[in-house]
Design an enzyme around this catalytic site. Structure first.
Site, short mmCIF file in Angstrom:
data_model
loop_
_atom_site.label_atom_id
_atom_site.label_comp_id
_atom_site.label_asym_id
_atom_site.label_seq_id
_atom_site.Cartn_x
_atom_site.Cartn_y
_atom_site.Cartn_z
N GLU A 75 -47.85 -8.58 6.01
CA GLU A 75 -47.83 -9.53 4.89
C GLU A 75 -49.24 -10.09 4.67
O GLU A 75 -49.86 -10.62 5.59
CB GLU A 75 -46.86 -10.67 5.22
CG GLU A 75 -46.52 -11.54 4.04
CD GLU A 75 -45.58 -12.69 4.40
OE1 GLU A 75 -45.58 -13.14 5.57
OE2 GLU A 75 -44.86 -13.16 3.50
N LYS B 39 -40.53 -32.10 8.39
CA LYS B 39 -41.94 -31.99 8.76
C LYS B 39 -42.67 -31.19 7.68
O LYS B 39 -42.47 -29.99 7.54
CB LYS B 39 -42.14 -31.31 10.11
CG LYS B 39 -43.62 -31.30 10.50
CD LYS B 39 -43.93 -30.40 11.65
CE LYS B 39 -44.76 -29.19 11.33
NZ LYS B 39 -45.89 -29.35 10.43
N GLU C 56 -35.98 -18.90 6.97
CA GLU C 56 -36.45 -18.24 5.75
C GLU C 56 -37.88 -17.79 6.03
O GLU C 56 -38.79 -18.62 6.09
CB GLU C 56 -36.44 -19.22 4.57
CG GLU C 56 -35.06 -19.67 4.14
CD GLU C 56 -34.24 -18.55 3.53
OE1 GLU C 56 -34.80 -17.50 3.18
OE2 GLU C 56 -33.02 -18.73 3.43
N CYS D 277 -43.23 -15.95 -0.68
CA CYS D 277 -42.48 -15.15 0.29
C CYS D 277 -41.86 -13.93 -0.38
O CYS D 277 -41.67 -12.91 0.25
CB CYS D 277 -41.41 -16.01 0.94
SG CYS D 277 -40.36 -16.82 -0.26
P1 NAD Z 1 -46.20 -20.94 9.60
O1 NAD Z 1 -45.08 -20.20 10.22
O2 NAD Z 1 -47.56 -20.83 10.20
O3 NAD Z 1 -45.91 -22.52 9.51
C1 NAD Z 1 -44.73 -23.02 8.95
C2 NAD Z 1 -44.46 -24.39 9.54
O4 NAD Z 1 -44.15 -24.25 10.93
C3 NAD Z 1 -45.61 -25.39 9.45
O5 NAD Z 1 -45.10 -26.65 9.09
C4 NAD Z 1 -46.14 -25.42 10.89
O6 NAD Z 1 -46.75 -26.63 11.24
C5 NAD Z 1 -44.87 -25.22 11.68
N1 NAD Z 1 -45.06 -24.74 13.04
C6 NAD Z 1 -46.12 -24.07 13.56
N2 NAD Z 1 -45.92 -23.81 14.87
C7 NAD Z 1 -44.71 -24.33 15.19
C8 NAD Z 1 -43.93 -24.36 16.38
N3 NAD Z 1 -44.38 -23.83 17.52
N4 NAD Z 1 -42.72 -24.95 16.33
C9 NAD Z 1 -42.24 -25.48 15.18
N5 NAD Z 1 -42.94 -25.49 14.04
C10 NAD Z 1 -44.16 -24.91 14.03
O7 NAD Z 1 -46.17 -20.48 8.10
P2 NAD Z 1 -47.29 -20.66 7.04
O8 NAD Z 1 -48.41 -19.76 7.43
O9 NAD Z 1 -47.53 -22.10 6.81
O10 NAD Z 1 -46.53 -20.08 5.73
C11 NAD Z 1 -46.54 -18.75 5.40
C12 NAD Z 1 -45.29 -18.03 5.85
O11 NAD Z 1 -44.11 -18.65 5.31
C13 NAD Z 1 -45.27 -16.62 5.30
O12 NAD Z 1 -44.85 -15.71 6.28
C14 NAD Z 1 -44.26 -16.69 4.17
O13 NAD Z 1 -43.70 -15.47 3.79
C15 NAD Z 1 -43.27 -17.66 4.71
N6 NAD Z 1 -42.45 -18.23 3.62
C16 NAD Z 1 -41.12 -17.89 3.52
C17 NAD Z 1 -40.34 -18.39 2.47
C18 NAD Z 1 -38.87 -18.03 2.33
O14 NAD Z 1 -38.14 -18.78 1.68
N7 NAD Z 1 -38.39 -16.93 2.90
C19 NAD Z 1 -40.90 -19.24 1.55
C20 NAD Z 1 -42.25 -19.56 1.67
C21 NAD Z 1 -43.00 -19.06 2.72
#
Ligand code: NAD
Length: 487
Positions: A379, A173, A248, A282
Site C-alpha cells: 500500500e 483516540k 478497518e 483506504c
Molecule cells: P496507523 O496504523 O499507523 O495508526 C492508526 C492509529 O493507531 C493512530 O491513532 C496511532 O496512534 C494508533 N496506534 C499506533 N500504534 C498503536 C498501538 N501499538 N496500539 C494502539 N494504537 C496504536 O495508521 P496510519 O498510518 O495513521 O493510517 C494509514 C492506514 O490506515 C492505512 O493502512 C490505511 O489503509 C488505513 N485506513 C483504513 C481505513 C478503513 O476504513 N479500512 C480508513 C482509513 C485508513
C-alpha cells in the site's frame, strides 16, 4: 499558534505533556496539541465506565439518546465549514473534499440518531411450557476507538454514531497526526448535551496512548482503523482485557476496466479512486487491471486527466490534489516508488517530488505489465496507480484476487452477466460496478483478509456495539421439582 485541549469527563484540559502539529502544506508548526499518556487514559476510561453504569446516560431511554444524536448531527452540519478548514489545515486534505465529507458526516449522526430506539431485543419460543425467555440487547461496554490521520471526523463518526445509538460510552483516540478537528468536535459533543464521561476525546502516540487504551482492563471493545501492522498490536493488546475488536485496515484494491466500458466515465472514476485525498484513502483503487485491447487508449485518457489535475494549497477551493499528511508519508511513497521502478515498473506520468515547501507528491502512474513490482502488493497510501493488463475475464479475476487485502474493488463493463460473475468472484468487502468510492451511512463497509473484520455503517454496526443478555423467567407457581434434574 493555536492550542487544542482534550476532553475527559466533560472537561476540556491542557494535559501535562504537549506536542506540536505541522501544517503539511508548508512544513511549519501551526498548533500545539495535548498529549495523553497512561494517567490521562486511565482517567478517560474511568470516566467512561462511571458514565456507563452510574450517570444520567445509564438511565436515559433510547429515544432520549437519539435526540442527543440528532442535536449533535445539527451541530456538525452548522459547524461543517469550520471543522473542514481545521481538518484541511491539520492534515492537508483539500478543502473541496473536507467540506463535502464533513457535511455528510452530519448525515451519519442523523442516521444513527434514528437507529437508537430501533435496536430491539427478542422473545424466544422456548421449548419449556412454564418459562418465558427473552434476549435483552445492552451496550457492549466502554469502547476504545482508535483512528488514523485521514478523515478523522468521518472515521470516528462511523464508530461514535452506532456506539452512542447502542448506549455505549467511549474513549476516542485521535491520531497524533492532525488531531485538531477531532479535538474541536469534542466541543460539539459538549454543546449537544451528552452527559460527562459518555464521549471522551484524547490524542497521543501509539505505544504510550493507543496501546494503553486498547489493553485497558475496563475496555470491552476496540474499534480500530489503521494499518495491518498496528492492527496486530491492537490484537496483542486485547489479549490483556479480551476485548472484542473491529478492524478497518488498508487495501490494494483492484479497479477492472473491460473493453466495452465507457472509458471516459471509467477514467473519471479511476481518477477519483486513486488521486482523491492525494491517494490517502483506504479504498484507493490502486491497481488498474485493464483489458489489453483498450490499455493504450485508456492510459492516454488517464494520463491526460492526471496531468491536468490542479496541485496547490489545500485551502484553495480550486485545488484537486494537496500535500500528503506527513513527511514520513512522503518518504514512504518516494521509497516504494523507487523500489518499484528499480524492479522494472515504467513511469507513465508523475513520480517527481516537487521542489519547495510542503509534503507534495504528484499524481503518478506506473506501467507494471510483465513486472513483479512491489507497487502491486504494498500500500502506498499516496497518489500512485499501478497498471496491469489482461486478455480474458478469468485472468482479470485472478489478478483482482492476487492480494492479501480485500477491502474494495471496481468493475467497469456494460456486460450485465459478466458484472454479476465478477461481483461473486471478487474477494473484497465492497464491489462497485460502473462507479467507485460511493459510501452511505445505510450501507455496511469493511474488508476481508488483511483489510480487517467487522463492518461500519448500516443497522448491523449498531448491533455490533451491543451484547445480548438471556433472561429466564419461570411462570409456574408450583414448587421447583427434583433439584437434581436439569430442566
Ligand atoms: P496507523 O496504523 O499507523 O495508526 C492508526 C492509529 O493507531 C493512530 O491513532 C496511532 O496512534 C494508533 N496506534 C499506533 N500504534 C498503536 C498501538 N501499538 N496500539 C494502539 N494504537 C496504536 O495508521 P496510519 O498510518 O495513521 O493510517 C494509514 C492506514 O490506515 C492505512 O493502512 C490505511 O489503509 C488505513 N485506513 C483504513 C481505513 C478503513 O476504513 N479500512 C480508513 C482509513 C485508513
Amino acid at each position: 499558534m493555536q492550542r487544542f485541549q482534550y476532553y475527559i469527563d466533560g472537561e476540556f484540559l491542557d494535559g501535562e505533556a504537549r506536542f506540536q502539529s505541522i501544517d503539511p502544506a508548508t512544513g511549519d508548526v501551526w498548533a500545539e496539541m495535548p498529549e495523553a499518556r497512561e494517567a490521562d487514559v486511565d482517567r478517560a476510561v474511568d470516566a467512561a465506565e462511571k458514565a456507563l453504569y452510574e450517570g444520567p446516560w445509564a438511565k436515559m431511554t433510547a429515544t432520549q439518546r437519539g435526540k442527543l444524536l440528532y442535536r449533535l448531527a445539527d451541530l456538525v452540519a452548522a459547524n461543517a465549514r469550520k471543522l473542514a478548514e481545521l481538518e484541511t489545515r491539520d492534515t492537508g486534505k483539500i478543502i473541496r473534499e473536507t467540506s463535502a465529507q464533513i457535511a455528510y458526516v452530519a448525515d451519519y449522526y442523523r442516521y444513527y440518531a434514528g437507529i437508537a430506539d430501533k435496536i430491539e431485543g427478542s422473545y424466544l419460543p422456548i421449548d419449556k411450557p412454564d418459562m418465558d425467555v427473552w434476549l435483552r440487547r445492552e451496550p457492549v461496554g466502554v469502547v476504545a476507538m482508535v483512528v488514523p490521520w485521514n478523515s478523522q471526523l468521518f472515521l470516528s463518526a462511523v464508530k461514535i454514531g452506532p456506539a452512542l445509538a447502542a448506549g455505549c460510552t467511549m474513549v476516542v483516540k485521535a491520531s497524533e497526526d492532525g488531531p485538531g478537528p477531532l479535538l474541536e468536535f469534542a466541543r460539539l459533543v459538549h454543546e449537544a448535551g451528552f452527559p460527562a464521561g459518555v464521549v471522551n476525546i484524547i490524542t497521543g502516540f501509539g505505544p504510550s496512548c493507543g496501546a494503553v487504551l486498547g489493553g485497558h482492563p475496563k475496555v470491552a471493545h476496540i474499534a480500530f482503523t489503521g494499518g495491518p501492522e498496528t492492527a496486530r498490536h491492537v490484537i496483542r493488546n486485547s489479549a490483556e482485557n479480551l476485548a472484542s475488536t473491529s478492524l478497518e485496515l488498508g487495501g490494494k484494491s483492484p479497479f477492472i476496466v473491460f473493453a466495452d466500458a465507457d472509458l471516459e466515465s471509467a477514467a473519471n472514476a479511476q481518477v477519483a479512486g486513486i488521486f482523491a485525498a492525494t491517494g490517502q484513502s483506504c479504498v484507493a483503487g490502486s491497481r488498474l487491471i485493464v483489458e489489453a485491447s483498450v490499455k493504450d487508449a485508456f492510459l492516454s485518457i488517464l494520463k491526460r486527466k492526471a496531468e491536468a489535475i490542479r496541485i496547490g494549497s489545500p485551502l484553495d477551493m480550486a485545488t484537486e490534489v494537496g500535500p500528503l499528511a506527513t513527511k514520513r508519508q512522503q518518504d514512504h511513497v518516494t521509497a516504494l516508488l523507487d523500489k518499484s521502478i528499480a524492479s522494472g515498473a515504467r513511469l507513465i506520468t508523475g513520480g517527481q517530488k516537487p521542489d519547495g515547501v510542503g509534503y507534495y507528491f504528484p499524481p503518478t502512474i506506473l506501467d507494471c505489465d510483465g513486472v513483479n513490482s512491489p507497487s502491486l502488493a504494498e500500500e502506498f497510501f499516496g497518489p500512485v496507480l499501478s497498471v496491469v493488463s489482461f486478455e480474458s475475464e478469468a485472468e482479470a479475476l485472478r489478478l483482482a484476487n492476487d492480494t492479501r487485502y480485500g477491502l474494495a474493488s471496481g468493475v467497469f463493463t456494460q456486460n450485465l452477466t459478466r458484472a454479476h460473475r465478477l461481483m461473486k468472484g471478487i474477494r473484497a468487502g465492497v464491489v462497485w460496478v460502473n462507479t467507485y468510492r460511493a459510501v452511505s451511512p445505510i450501507a455496511p463497509f469493511g474488508g476481508f483478509g488483511l483489510s480487517g473484520h467487522g463492518r461500519e455503517g448500516g443497522l448491523a454496526a449498531a448491533l455490533d456495539y451491543t451484547r445480548t443478555k438471556t433472561i429466564w423467567l419461570r411462570t409456574s407457581d408450583d414448587p421447583i421439582p427434583d433439584p437434581f434434574v436439569m430442566r
